[in-house]
Scaffold this active site. Sequence first.
Site, PDB file in Angstrom:
ATOM      1  N   CYS A  95      -6.310  24.299  -9.790  1.00 36.87           N
ATOM      2  CA  CYS A  95      -6.393  23.925 -11.200  1.00 36.87           C
ATOM      3  C   CYS A  95      -5.126  24.469 -11.867  1.00 36.87           C
ATOM      4  O   CYS A  95      -4.980  25.675 -12.061  1.00 36.87           O
ATOM      5  CB  CYS A  95      -7.656  24.553 -11.784  1.00 36.87           C
TER       6      CYS A  95
ATOM      7  N   CYS B  82       7.759  23.279  -9.757  1.00 37.27           N
ATOM      8  CA  CYS B  82       7.652  24.376 -10.711  1.00 37.27           C
ATOM      9  C   CYS B  82       8.568  24.093 -11.897  1.00 37.27           C
ATOM     10  O   CYS B  82       9.765  23.822 -11.725  1.00 37.27           O
ATOM     11  CB  CYS B  82       8.043  25.683 -10.032  1.00 37.27           C
TER      12      CYS B  82
ATOM     13  N   CYS C 199       9.560  31.964  -7.809  1.00 33.05           N
ATOM     14  CA  CYS C 199       9.864  32.678  -9.062  1.00 33.05           C
ATOM     15  C   CYS C 199       8.685  33.472  -9.608  1.00 33.05           C
ATOM     16  O   CYS C 199       8.803  34.125 -10.637  1.00 33.05           O
ATOM     17  CB  CYS C 199      10.391  31.709 -10.110  1.00 33.05           C
TER      18      CYS C 199
END
Length: 133
Positions: free
Chosen positions: A121, A49, A101
């Site tokens: 995706c 992330c 998060c």
Amino acid sequence: MNHPKIGKTDEQWRGSLSPEQYAVCRCSATEPPFSGKWYRHKEPGTYVCAACGTPLFASEAKYDSGSGWPSFFQPATRASIGLVPDESHGMHRTEVRCAACESHLGHVFPDGPKPTGLRYCINSLALDFAPMK
């Protein structure tokens, strides 16, 4: 394994993300197809992330879907992502979020390859990359 929740104020998110990353991760925007840094990337490692560093997808699960965004057939672990119904824009989709998060990553569709039949995706702007050591 559950990821600890990361709580930041909107001001803190704006300070830690580029304006483009903020638009994708915190406002659920979508980058233009074929524009992302990780779309054609093929190195071994882990996609994490961009907002918090949580491991999200292994490079072994990445494939070229032709969609214009990085695509994966499974997450690194089921606990690393959250799935949320998305009825925006007159469509029935499933949004993919970082479990730690809650950043918007992209969407998952049931048109991927075996073994899962899924296509995660994902926006390049929502990802960073940790090369295999």
